[in-house]
Design a protein around this motif. Sequence first.
Motif, PDB file in Angstrom:
ATOM      1  N   LYS A  54       0.834  -1.213   0.000  1.00  0.00           N
ATOM      2  CA  LYS A  54       0.000   0.000   0.000  1.00  0.00           C
ATOM      3  C   LYS A  54       0.865   1.259   0.000  1.00  0.00           C
ATOM      4  CE  LYS A  54      -4.232  -1.762   2.047  1.00  0.00           C
ATOM      5  NZ  LYS A  54      -5.236  -1.626   3.097  1.00  0.00           N
ATOM      6  N   ALA A  55       1.943   1.245   0.771  1.00  0.00           N
ATOM      7  CA  ALA A  55       2.846   2.400   0.826  1.00  0.00           C
ATOM      8  C   ALA A  55       3.488   2.644  -0.540  1.00  0.00           C
ATOM      9  CB  ALA A  55       3.920   2.189   1.883  1.00  0.00           C
ATOM     10  N   ILE A  56       3.862   1.567  -1.212  1.00  0.00           N
ATOM     11  CA  ILE A  56       4.457   1.706  -2.544  1.00  0.00           C
ATOM     12  C   ILE A  56       3.434   2.301  -3.504  1.00  0.00           C
ATOM     13  CG2 ILE A  56       5.367   0.460  -4.544  1.00  0.00           C
ATOM     14  CD1 ILE A  56       6.559  -1.577  -2.550  1.00  0.00           C
ATOM     15  N   LEU A  57       2.213   1.797  -3.469  1.00  0.00           N
ATOM     16  CA  LEU A  57       1.190   2.264  -4.411  1.00  0.00           C
ATOM     17  C   LEU A  57       0.779   3.710  -4.165  1.00  0.00           C
ATOM     18  CD1 LEU A  57      -0.992  -0.949  -4.741  1.00  0.00           C
ATOM     19  CD2 LEU A  57       0.510   0.065  -6.466  1.00  0.00           C
ATOM     20  N   LYS A  58       1.002   4.224  -2.966  1.00  0.00           N
ATOM     21  CA  LYS A  58       0.681   5.626  -2.668  1.00  0.00           C
ATOM     22  C   LYS A  58       1.697   6.596  -3.276  1.00  0.00           C
ATOM     23  CE  LYS A  58      -1.901   4.956   1.571  1.00  0.00           C
ATOM     24  NZ  LYS A  58      -1.903   5.109   3.024  1.00  0.00           N
ATOM     25  N   GLU A  59       2.862   6.071  -3.605  1.00  0.00           N
ATOM     26  CA  GLU A  59       3.921   6.908  -4.177  1.00  0.00           C
ATOM     27  C   GLU A  59       3.552   7.321  -5.595  1.00  0.00           C
ATOM     28  OE1 GLU A  59       6.998   7.843  -2.791  1.00  0.00           O
ATOM     29  OE2 GLU A  59       6.102   7.081  -0.950  1.00  0.00           O
ATOM     30  N   PRO A  60       4.099   8.480  -6.050  1.00  0.00           N
ATOM     31  CA  PRO A  60       3.964   8.779  -7.475  1.00  0.00           C
ATOM     32  C   PRO A  60       4.686   7.665  -8.251  1.00  0.00           C
ATOM     33  CG  PRO A  60       4.924  10.638  -6.280  1.00  0.00           C
ATOM     34  CD  PRO A  60       4.823   9.499  -5.331  1.00  0.00           C
ATOM     35  N   GLU A  61       4.131   7.244  -9.335  1.00  0.00           N
ATOM     36  CA  GLU A  61       4.708   6.122 -10.091  1.00  0.00           C
ATOM     37  C   GLU A  61       4.679   4.835  -9.251  1.00  0.00           C
ATOM     38  OE1 GLU A  61       6.194   6.276 -13.310  1.00  0.00           O
ATOM     39  OE2 GLU A  61       5.474   8.328 -13.451  1.00  0.00           O
ATOM     40  N   GLY A  62       3.673   4.707  -8.404  1.00  0.00           N
ATOM     41  CA  GLY A  62       3.595   3.575  -7.486  1.00  0.00           C
ATOM     42  C   GLY A  62       3.506   2.229  -8.174  1.00  0.00           C
ATOM     43  N   ARG A  63       2.724   2.140  -9.249  1.00  0.00           N
ATOM     44  CA  ARG A  63       2.584   0.860  -9.952  1.00  0.00           C
ATOM     45  C   ARG A  63       3.937   0.410 -10.512  1.00  0.00           C
ATOM     46  NH1 ARG A  63      -2.510  -1.743  -9.519  1.00  0.00           N
ATOM     47  NH2 ARG A  63      -2.954  -2.286 -11.652  1.00  0.00           N
ATOM     48  N   ARG A  64       4.671   1.361 -11.084  1.00  0.00           N
ATOM     49  CA  ARG A  64       5.980   1.043 -11.654  1.00  0.00           C
ATOM     50  C   ARG A  64       6.933   0.597 -10.545  1.00  0.00           C
ATOM     51  NH1 ARG A  64      10.483   3.365 -11.728  1.00  0.00           N
ATOM     52  NH2 ARG A  64       9.738   5.383 -11.022  1.00  0.00           N
ATOM     53  N   GLN A  65       6.909   1.314  -9.415  1.00  0.00           N
ATOM     54  CA  GLN A  65       7.779   0.944  -8.289  1.00  0.00           C
ATOM     55  C   GLN A  65       7.410  -0.433  -7.743  1.00  0.00           C
ATOM     56  OE1 GLN A  65       7.706   3.919  -5.246  1.00  0.00           O
ATOM     57  NE2 GLN A  65       9.215   5.211  -6.267  1.00  0.00           N
ATOM     58  N   LEU A  66       6.106  -0.707  -7.667  1.00  0.00           N
ATOM     59  CA  LEU A  66       5.665  -2.015  -7.184  1.00  0.00           C
ATOM     60  C   LEU A  66       6.195  -3.113  -8.107  1.00  0.00           C
ATOM     61  CD1 LEU A  66       3.937  -3.672  -5.178  1.00  0.00           C
ATOM     62  CD2 LEU A  66       2.074  -3.464  -6.826  1.00  0.00           C
ATOM     63  N   GLU A  67       6.061  -2.882  -9.403  1.00  0.00           N
ATOM     64  CA  GLU A  67       6.562  -3.839 -10.377  1.00  0.00           C
ATOM     65  C   GLU A  67       8.054  -4.094 -10.185  1.00  0.00           C
ATOM     66  OE1 GLU A  67       6.101  -3.801 -14.956  1.00  0.00           O
ATOM     67  OE2 GLU A  67       4.220  -3.022 -14.131  1.00  0.00           O
ATOM     68  N   GLU A  68       8.826  -3.009 -10.075  1.00  0.00           N
ATOM     69  CA  GLU A  68      10.275  -3.137  -9.907  1.00  0.00           C
ATOM     70  C   GLU A  68      10.628  -3.929  -8.658  1.00  0.00           C
ATOM     71  OE1 GLU A  68      11.785   0.839  -9.870  1.00  0.00           O
ATOM     72  OE2 GLU A  68      11.435   1.141 -12.017  1.00  0.00           O
ATOM     73  N   ASN A  69       9.906  -3.692  -7.576  1.00  0.00           N
ATOM     74  CA  ASN A  69      10.209  -4.377  -6.321  1.00  0.00           C
ATOM     75  C   ASN A  69       9.787  -5.841  -6.350  1.00  0.00           C
ATOM     76  OD1 ASN A  69      11.443  -2.420  -4.384  1.00  0.00           O
ATOM     77  ND2 ASN A  69       9.645  -1.243  -4.983  1.00  0.00           N
ATOM     78  N   ILE A  70       8.624  -6.132  -6.890  1.00  0.00           N
ATOM     79  CA  ILE A  70       8.149  -7.520  -6.937  1.00  0.00           C
ATOM     80  C   ILE A  70       9.053  -8.356  -7.843  1.00  0.00           C
ATOM     81  CG2 ILE A  70       6.251  -9.028  -7.674  1.00  0.00           C
ATOM     82  CD1 ILE A  70       5.623  -7.554  -5.076  1.00  0.00           C
TER      83      ILE A  70
END
Length: 131
Positions: A54-70
């Motif tokens: 949830k914290a990642i998705l709240k960030e700007p570009e959250g979906r991209r960051q989530l993808e990178e981390n997963i």
Amino acid sequence: DVTEIEEKEAQAKQEEQIMKEQELSNLLHEKRYLKALGLAITLDRPHTVLTVVKAILKEPEGRRQLEENIVRLRRDQKEAVLGFLVTWNTNSRNCHEAQAVMETLLKHEAPDSLLQFSGIKSAVESLLPYT
């Protein structure tokens, strides 16, 4: 009498747990999400993993960051996250996060690779009614 030894071991485990909790809190505060995800998975804390997602998705570009981390997680960690997201998906408050993680897994893992995950059959069976 081994009571004293057992008490010391229990106390040491509890202290280590507190240290890891503090480290996790610090990682979230510093927005070091990959390490936070890894630690939460290691601690076997599905709710904490959800909090990180949830914290990642709240960030700007959250979906991209989530993808990178997963994508950067180890296979065993991805398997654990898959197990967690099955539970998240059953709750309407958490289903969007579950779907975002599932989308990333499906997009970046080859079907043959996904079939090798432990518990994939039961996960798919559990996800279908809610997805």
